[in-house]
Design an enzyme around this catalytic site. Sequence first.
Site, PDB file in Angstrom:
ATOM      1  N   SER A  64       0.802  -1.223   0.000  1.00  0.00           N
ATOM      2  CA  SER A  64       0.000   0.000   0.000  1.00  0.00           C
ATOM      3  C   SER A  64       0.841   1.281   0.000  1.00  0.00           C
ATOM      4  O   SER A  64       1.596   1.512  -0.922  1.00  0.00           O
ATOM      5  CB  SER A  64      -0.939  -0.069   1.203  1.00  0.00           C
ATOM      6  OG  SER A  64      -1.759   1.046   1.278  1.00  0.00           O
ATOM      7  N   ASP A 276      -3.611   6.284  -2.917  1.00  0.00           N
ATOM      8  CA  ASP A 276      -2.407   5.739  -2.261  1.00  0.00           C
ATOM      9  C   ASP A 276      -1.782   4.685  -3.195  1.00  0.00           C
ATOM     10  O   ASP A 276      -2.253   4.475  -4.315  1.00  0.00           O
ATOM     11  CB  ASP A 276      -2.711   5.191  -0.862  1.00  0.00           C
ATOM     12  CG  ASP A 276      -3.438   3.868  -0.908  1.00  0.00           C
ATOM     13  OD1 ASP A 276      -4.111   3.599  -1.936  1.00  0.00           O
ATOM     14  OD2 ASP A 276      -3.343   3.094   0.058  1.00  0.00           O
ATOM     15  N   ASP A 278      -1.720   1.489  -3.554  1.00  0.00           N
ATOM     16  CA  ASP A 278      -2.470   0.370  -4.136  1.00  0.00           C
ATOM     17  C   ASP A 278      -3.902   0.767  -4.487  1.00  0.00           C
ATOM     18  O   ASP A 278      -4.756  -0.090  -4.726  1.00  0.00           O
ATOM     19  CB  ASP A 278      -2.441  -0.874  -3.235  1.00  0.00           C
ATOM     20  CG  ASP A 278      -3.094  -0.646  -1.894  1.00  0.00           C
ATOM     21  OD1 ASP A 278      -3.246   0.521  -1.488  1.00  0.00           O
ATOM     22  OD2 ASP A 278      -3.467  -1.638  -1.230  1.00  0.00           O
ATOM     23  N   ASP A 280      -6.505   2.016  -2.845  1.00  0.00           N
ATOM     24  CA  ASP A 280      -7.717   1.749  -2.059  1.00  0.00           C
ATOM     25  C   ASP A 280      -8.052   2.921  -1.137  1.00  0.00           C
ATOM     26  O   ASP A 280      -8.916   2.811  -0.273  1.00  0.00           O
ATOM     27  CB  ASP A 280      -7.624   0.429  -1.268  1.00  0.00           C
ATOM     28  CG  ASP A 280      -6.564   0.440  -0.193  1.00  0.00           C
ATOM     29  OD1 ASP A 280      -5.742   1.383  -0.148  1.00  0.00           O
ATOM     30  OD2 ASP A 280      -6.542  -0.511   0.617  1.00  0.00           O
ATOM     31  N   GLU A 370     -12.871   6.006   6.715  1.00  0.00           N
ATOM     32  CA  GLU A 370     -11.881   6.464   7.685  1.00  0.00           C
ATOM     33  C   GLU A 370     -11.448   7.858   7.234  1.00  0.00           C
ATOM     34  O   GLU A 370     -11.468   8.157   6.026  1.00  0.00           O
ATOM     35  CB  GLU A 370     -10.663   5.541   7.692  1.00  0.00           C
ATOM     36  CG  GLU A 370     -10.932   4.195   8.313  1.00  0.00           C
ATOM     37  CD  GLU A 370      -9.654   3.378   8.524  1.00  0.00           C
ATOM     38  OE1 GLU A 370      -9.427   2.912   9.633  1.00  0.00           O
ATOM     39  OE2 GLU A 370      -8.873   3.219   7.560  1.00  0.00           O
ATOM     40  N   ALA A 371     -11.001   8.684   8.187  1.00  0.00           N
ATOM     41  CA  ALA A 371     -10.562  10.036   7.832  1.00  0.00           C
ATOM     42  C   ALA A 371      -9.459   9.979   6.774  1.00  0.00           C
ATOM     43  O   ALA A 371      -9.356  10.856   5.914  1.00  0.00           O
ATOM     44  CB  ALA A 371     -10.072  10.757   9.083  1.00  0.00           C
ATOM     45  N   PRO A 498      -2.501   1.692  20.617  1.00  0.00           N
ATOM     46  CA  PRO A 498      -1.286   1.126  20.021  1.00  0.00           C
ATOM     47  C   PRO A 498      -1.508   0.970  18.520  1.00  0.00           C
ATOM     48  O   PRO A 498      -2.579   0.528  18.106  1.00  0.00           O
ATOM     49  CB  PRO A 498      -1.159  -0.245  20.704  1.00  0.00           C
ATOM     50  CG  PRO A 498      -2.499  -0.545  21.285  1.00  0.00           C
ATOM     51  CD  PRO A 498      -3.260   0.724  21.435  1.00  0.00           C
ATOM     52  N   SER A 499      -0.526   1.345  17.715  1.00  0.00           N
ATOM     53  CA  SER A 499      -0.654   1.209  16.266  1.00  0.00           C
ATOM     54  C   SER A 499      -0.716  -0.268  15.885  1.00  0.00           C
ATOM     55  O   SER A 499      -0.088  -1.114  16.512  1.00  0.00           O
ATOM     56  CB  SER A 499       0.547   1.870  15.591  1.00  0.00           C
ATOM     57  OG  SER A 499       0.713   1.342  14.294  1.00  0.00           O
ATOM     58  N   ARG A 506      -0.080   5.691  19.142  1.00  0.00           N
ATOM     59  CA  ARG A 506      -0.559   6.904  18.488  1.00  0.00           C
ATOM     60  C   ARG A 506      -1.405   7.742  19.438  1.00  0.00           C
ATOM     61  O   ARG A 506      -2.182   7.208  20.226  1.00  0.00           O
ATOM     62  CB  ARG A 506      -1.417   6.562  17.260  1.00  0.00           C
ATOM     63  CG  ARG A 506      -0.629   5.934  16.155  1.00  0.00           C
ATOM     64  CD  ARG A 506      -1.367   6.004  14.828  1.00  0.00           C
ATOM     65  NE  ARG A 506      -0.796   5.047  13.894  1.00  0.00           N
ATOM     66  CZ  ARG A 506       0.304   5.261  13.188  1.00  0.00           C
ATOM     67  NH1 ARG A 506       0.976   6.384  13.332  1.00  0.00           N
ATOM     68  NH2 ARG A 506       0.764   4.343  12.356  1.00  0.00           N
TER      69      ARG A 506
HETATM   70  C1  16G Z   1      -4.088  -0.132   7.815  1.00  0.00           C
HETATM   71  C2  16G Z   1      -5.571  -0.200   7.543  1.00  0.00           C
HETATM   72  C3  16G Z   1      -6.191   1.175   7.649  1.00  0.00           C
HETATM   73  C4  16G Z   1      -5.885   1.798   8.982  1.00  0.00           C
HETATM   74  C5  16G Z   1      -4.413   1.775   9.273  1.00  0.00           C
HETATM   75  C6  16G Z   1      -4.151   2.159  10.708  1.00  0.00           C
HETATM   76  C7  16G Z   1      -6.759  -1.634   5.974  1.00  0.00           C
HETATM   77  C8  16G Z   1      -6.896  -2.077   4.553  1.00  0.00           C
HETATM   78  N1  16G Z   1      -5.827  -0.742   6.202  1.00  0.00           N
HETATM   79  O1  16G Z   1      -3.424   0.584   6.828  1.00  0.00           O
HETATM   80  O2  16G Z   1      -7.579   1.031   7.487  1.00  0.00           O
HETATM   81  O3  16G Z   1      -6.345   3.122   9.028  1.00  0.00           O
HETATM   82  O4  16G Z   1      -3.903   0.476   9.073  1.00  0.00           O
HETATM   83  O5  16G Z   1      -2.807   2.078  10.996  1.00  0.00           O
HETATM   84  O6  16G Z   1      -7.460  -2.108   6.857  1.00  0.00           O
HETATM   85  P1  16G Z   1      -2.276   2.162  12.490  1.00  0.00           P
HETATM   86  O7  16G Z   1      -2.864   1.004  13.252  1.00  0.00           O
HETATM   87  O8  16G Z   1      -0.802   2.132  12.374  1.00  0.00           O
HETATM   88  O9  16G Z   1      -2.764   3.474  13.041  1.00  0.00           O
HETATM   89 MG    MG Z   2      -3.780   1.186   0.508  1.00  0.00          MG
END
Ligand code: 16G
Ligand code: MG
Length: 631
Positions: A64, A276, A278, A280, A370-371, A498-499, A506
């Site tokens: 991605s 982005d 890929d 999506d 999502e934002a 947690p990310s 975060r």
């Molecule tokens: C991934 C998720 C996205 C989410 C992000 C959060 C999919 C296809 N992608 O990229 O939706 O906003 O993770 O990242 O589900 P984080 O957990 O590091 O904040």
């Molecule tokens: Mg993507």
Amino acid sequence: MDLDAVTKQSALHAKPDGLTLQYGTAGFRTKAEHLDHVMFRMGLLAVLRSKQTKSTIGVMVTASHNPEEDNGVKLVDPLGEMLAPSWEDHATCLANAEEQDLPRVLVDIGEKAAVNLHQDAFVVIGRDTRPSSEKLSQSVIDGVTVLGGQFHDYGLLTTPQLHYMVYCRNTSGQYGKATIEGYYQKLSAAFVELTKQASCSGDDQRTLKVDCANGIGALKLREMKHYFSQGLSVQLFNDGTKGKLNHLCGADFVKSHQKPPQGIEMKSHERCCSFDGDADRIVYYYHDADGQFHLVDGDKIAALISSFLKEPLLEIGDSLSLGVVQTAYANGSSTRYLEEVMKVPVYCTKTGVKHLHHKAQEFDIGVYFEANGHGTVLFSKAAEMKIKQLAKELEEDKKRKAAKMLENVIDLFNQATGDAISDMLVIEAILALKGLTVQQWDALYTDLPNRQLKVKVADRQVISTTDAERQAVKPPGLQEAINELVKKYRLSRAFVRPSGTEDIVRVYAEADSQENADSLAYEVSLAVFQLAGGIGERPQPDLIILLKQTLPEAFFRNSEHHQEFRVVTMEAVYTCTPSRGRDARATLTRKDVRPRLQLFITPLSEEASCPCSGRCLSRGRGSLSVLRIGW
Ligand code: 16G
Ligand code: MG
């Protein structure tokens, strides 16, 4: 299962010693050179999942928005949705098994998931444009064939296109034809049909600049644009012919830096969008007459779509339920707008497409975004049938038209997953039908100032959350501390989580002004650092330097080669972006500030290859001076 053959083949895709990986929010993701064994094993797993579900399963090779050197893989379940959570655990076990344990782990998964090994298996594979993707998708194929699975390799595809193929194949073509041509035709036909009713507006209205992140979106949009050219003309930027994938461009860059990507020329009020890597995710943006940048993110996309859908739904008079699904990152203003102005119910889920998708399935019509620009709209089977029936049967012209419009909207959305190309066409159709400019769309509501920060901790799993990640239940005392801090500011809100994709925690904060949002985010970061085992440097508050700009007109005429200034302190160099008639803002950290701070402000182009060598700033009567320094 021929386990001897698996062992033999696996030796050709050996797992590096000591490497453990996790099937995260969107599959496995790491440096491409560490992924060969994971790909092979995901080929094996896809066969088991296909046998168990008696359906076609998808495997997508992409990372991605990550840098070009990374790669990743995720499995796509029968209706085009993300892999079921129990199988994510199987994926993690299989990817981390040591070579000698691989046969046992495979048998274990087969038993635990009650897989009928005599069942046939079919897997479809897609990949993005990364240099590593072709070889890695071959490793997936090796995994599929060694377990006797059949496969179809689609080659280069966007992630949502692969989801679409899986959905088509498992609904015997009812959803559409499982070919790239089928995808183009289905979406374009719906778009052209939908926009037929739009009153013809000027050329400007129907031209869109698209930053393709130097990724797969460029290839596919270029192939597709002829299909809908009568309704919309797209101009591609960052199309992969020169730049690096996701480097200084793409939806993630634009959203997180809140500035335009490199490589795109933006005139004021021109509508632009970014995909982005890929394709999506999508975000829109524009420059106003003052040269100020405005981001129109996933929250505003959800607001535009929901308000658009409400009208024809009212018109057809059927009480189909409409719900909007967001995450904790949705700007407070967007939630308020949807609930109080649009009067639509809003729900919050955990971050990650699968959570939003799942919740959206509870409504007749579920809008989820999502934002950051991931999202789509789901129509229940019952709603779809009802709308199709009304489009045929309704006597009154106005009502039948409304039902027809909804019918085309259903076809235009990719209902398997969020899709930048499909979302772009939906947005363009709505703007055309409503005669809205991007500024008018942006003016639906004003975002609350917000700030996101990252905190490094020894183990991010010490933080656990509830209430769709809006409340921390562990470690003790953290939520209480956040509550106290939030009370200090107006219109404020903050949460930590947690990310799922990086080894960090975060922090999100919003408040009535940017200064307050920054300062709340900093204070919450400090609480995380102190209460959740922070490591490394303590979080530092920002030093905000406001620069008074009185720049010569010549500067703006040449602004394409003076996009940024350098702010030079004793310790480091920062850049800040000027904007016509506004004060610029540079953000520094406290460690750069010594008792005697020296500050120099120079145009970036002095060193860069500016055709005017900085003369357009030094000529004329322009100046830059420090207006205010403060925390
Ligand atoms: C991934 C998720 C996205 C989410 C992000 C959060 C999919 C296809 N992608 O990229 O939706 O906003 O993770 O990242 O589900 P984080 O957990 O590091 O904040
Ligand atoms: Mg993507």
